[in-house]
Design a protein around this motif. Sequence first.
Motif, short mmCIF file in Angstrom:
data_model
loop_
_atom_site.label_atom_id
_atom_site.label_comp_id
_atom_site.label_asym_id
_atom_site.label_seq_id
_atom_site.Cartn_x
_atom_site.Cartn_y
_atom_site.Cartn_z
N UNK A 112 -8.54 3.09 -0.42
CA UNK A 112 -7.47 2.60 0.59
C UNK A 112 -6.71 1.29 0.16
N UNK A 113 -7.58 0.32 -0.49
CA UNK A 113 -7.07 -0.78 -1.03
C UNK A 113 -5.98 -0.28 -2.18
N UNK A 114 -6.53 0.30 -3.13
CA UNK A 114 -5.58 1.11 -4.18
C UNK A 114 -4.27 1.58 -3.51
N UNK A 115 -4.43 2.57 -2.71
CA UNK A 115 -3.37 3.17 -2.07
C UNK A 115 -2.26 2.02 -1.34
N UNK A 116 -3.10 1.34 -0.64
CA UNK A 116 -2.20 0.10 0.09
C UNK A 116 -1.31 -0.71 -0.79
N UNK A 117 -1.73 -0.73 -2.10
CA UNK A 117 -1.33 -1.78 -3.11
C UNK A 117 -0.28 -1.19 -4.07
N UNK A 118 -0.38 0.30 -3.87
CA UNK A 118 0.56 0.88 -5.13
C UNK A 118 2.17 0.37 -4.99
N UNK A 119 2.59 -0.02 -3.88
CA UNK A 119 3.84 -0.63 -3.87
C UNK A 119 4.10 -2.08 -4.65
N UNK A 120 2.78 -2.63 -4.68
CA UNK A 120 2.79 -4.17 -5.37
C UNK A 120 3.09 -3.91 -7.01
N UNK A 121 2.52 -2.66 -7.51
CA UNK A 121 2.64 -2.52 -9.07
C UNK A 121 3.36 -1.30 -9.30
N UNK A 122 4.54 -0.79 -8.56
CA UNK A 122 5.42 0.15 -9.02
C UNK A 122 4.56 1.49 -8.67
#
Length: 190
Positions: A112-122
């Motif tokens: 979930x953290x990975x999914x939520x942070x995808x926008x942070x790293x393109x």
Amino acid sequence: MNSAKKTSERLIKKYPNRRLYDTQTSSYITLADVKQLVLANEEFTVIDAKSDEDLTRSILLQIILEEEANGSPMFSSGALSQIIRYYGHAMQGLMGSYLEKNIHAFIEIQNKLTENSKGMYEGKPFSPEMWTQFMSVQGPMMQGMMGNYIEQSKTLFMQMQEQMQSQTKNMFGTFPFGTVPGAGDTNKKE
């Protein structure tokens, strides 16, 4: 193991000389190579070349042992001691299931953290280096979240244990387990 699963899994044979042979690549591999298969989420089975005994768990435990011996261990001596104490204990099956469910829950949190942070790293998935950077910024928040999770998990486990004790008392409470006359009286002269 069914044949459909066997054909989709990579087969690794372990020979008496302790060498591992990857049947897919037709080459000998090391434990480090097996670790890379795990990290790449590749399904595999390790079997004894002579007896066809499944050695997958044994090989995975060897990898964990090497990881624990090198670098920063994941398990404290106290945690390992507690795990060992559950072998042969009536709660062994429950403990294994409990640990497995907690690992799955932890993986879900990470996903979930990975999914939520995808926008942070393109839209790129997190590499180990990105996780290190992310955790250095988010560390205190994550520690608090994991602390709460562990506390809830501990409470749940204690409730489960109390419930089992209560059920055991109810189940065996109806049996007449009284004392045998004279059995406890060792000072009595004949």
